[in-house]
Design an enzyme around this catalytic site. Sequence first.
Site, PDB file in Angstrom:
ATOM      1  N   HIS A   1       0.827  -1.208   0.000  1.00 15.52           N
ATOM      2  CA  HIS A   1       0.000   0.000   0.000  1.00 15.52           C
ATOM      3  C   HIS A   1       0.860   1.256   0.000  1.00 15.52           C
ATOM      4  CE1 HIS A   1      -3.454   2.563   0.882  1.00 15.52           C
ATOM      5  NE2 HIS A   1      -4.225   1.511   0.692  1.00 15.52           N
TER       6      HIS A   1
ATOM      7  N   ARG B   1       1.423   3.893  -2.953  1.00 17.30           N
ATOM      8  CA  ARG B   1       0.498   4.993  -3.187  1.00 17.30           C
ATOM      9  C   ARG B   1       1.007   6.262  -2.509  1.00 17.30           C
ATOM     10  NH1 ARG B   1      -4.530   4.014  -4.858  1.00 17.30           N
ATOM     11  NH2 ARG B   1      -5.647   5.272  -3.321  1.00 17.30           N
TER      12      ARG B   1
END
Length: 419
Positions: A344, A347
């Site tokens: 993640h 991002r």
Amino acid sequence: MPKRIQPLSDMQIRSAKPKEKDYKLADGFGLYLLLTPTNGKLWRLDYRFDGKRKTLALGAYPAVSLSDARKRRDDAKTLLANDIDPSDANKAKKAARQEAGANSFEVVAREWHTKFSPTWSESHSYWVLRRLEQYVFPDIGARPIAELKAPDVLKVLRRIEAVALETAHRVKFMIGQIFRYAVGSGRAERDPTADLKGLLPPRSQKHHAAITDPKEVAGLLRAIDGFNGTFTVQCALRLAPLVFLRPGELRQAEWSEFDLEAAEWNIPIERMKLKKRVKEDRKGEKHLVPLSAQAVAILQALHALTGHSRYVFPSARSFTRPMSNMAINAALDRMGFKGEMTAHGFRALARTILDEVLQCRVDLVEHQLGHAVKDPNGRAYNRTAHLSERRKMMQTWADYLDGLKVGAKVLPLKRVEGV
């Protein structure tokens, strides 16, 4: 005077042999053992109620021992003394057990999951049921939901808390939703999780680990190029910073979503992590991801290996499933980035550098991240909004990352023209 019956013994019961027809071995006071030609040994009790002769089944030997059968006979006699038919009492107990089983926590929970899972992402639906099966059903799944109290739920949560506090909080929330569903459908009086407020330690406020310093990003990218795991995982690692999508959106990518000649990836809006209302408003739409030349090259190389699969990044065990949601994080850990970088985190990496270093327009970055972005008139941008600018931004971003890998200077730049 009634004939005196000699009580049975265990030895007598064990040594009894079947005959061509059923026959009885009496124990007294209406209790007898019925022996069948197939060697069945069944306890029966003959009695009278309302002037009618009746027979009550008390179980089979040896599951029901001689002493157990006598106790059941005595219990039946007590009911008769109180003008209650033992057969009717047994039927009522059986009906109560069936009703309780039909309204057990597991039955209600699975019904709740079936009803609401169509509105969730595939990944969320899987993990909700997985956590229930792993942590909750073994303890309280078989119990009637109406009988469960706050201490019963807390006992389950304490066991999970000892392993993973965050999971304990998530399971508590799920159990609360299931109870509220049961209340609404008339199978429970209230939600006992409301009484557990403050009994679990608070969640730790942790964000997804991410490397955002350009010099450290350069080392990360070089490590990915040198990754010695499977080619599929390496391609996922190489593509992640180029498209900066959510991990689930990346790993569940399907070849049917790509047009490599047009350098586009069109993700169904239903697979995006968006609020339910947004998904309903945009049902049938796709999130368009312009692909840089570098991203297309990665996908073309991977197509030779996984192009016959539905998934771009299939599981190592089966091409019919996408790779594990832990595959990228596990690879980053093996490369030495545990606690520093997550799937993640790509991002945050992209958002930070595109804004602070390349100084790209925030609305373009947010749109590409898959966030709901509105134009100056308050309308949501459609999928093709600012497409030429976004193509330019994505290619500029890919070129910038290539420059980092070969040691180009990472000084802040002026705003990239047009983006």
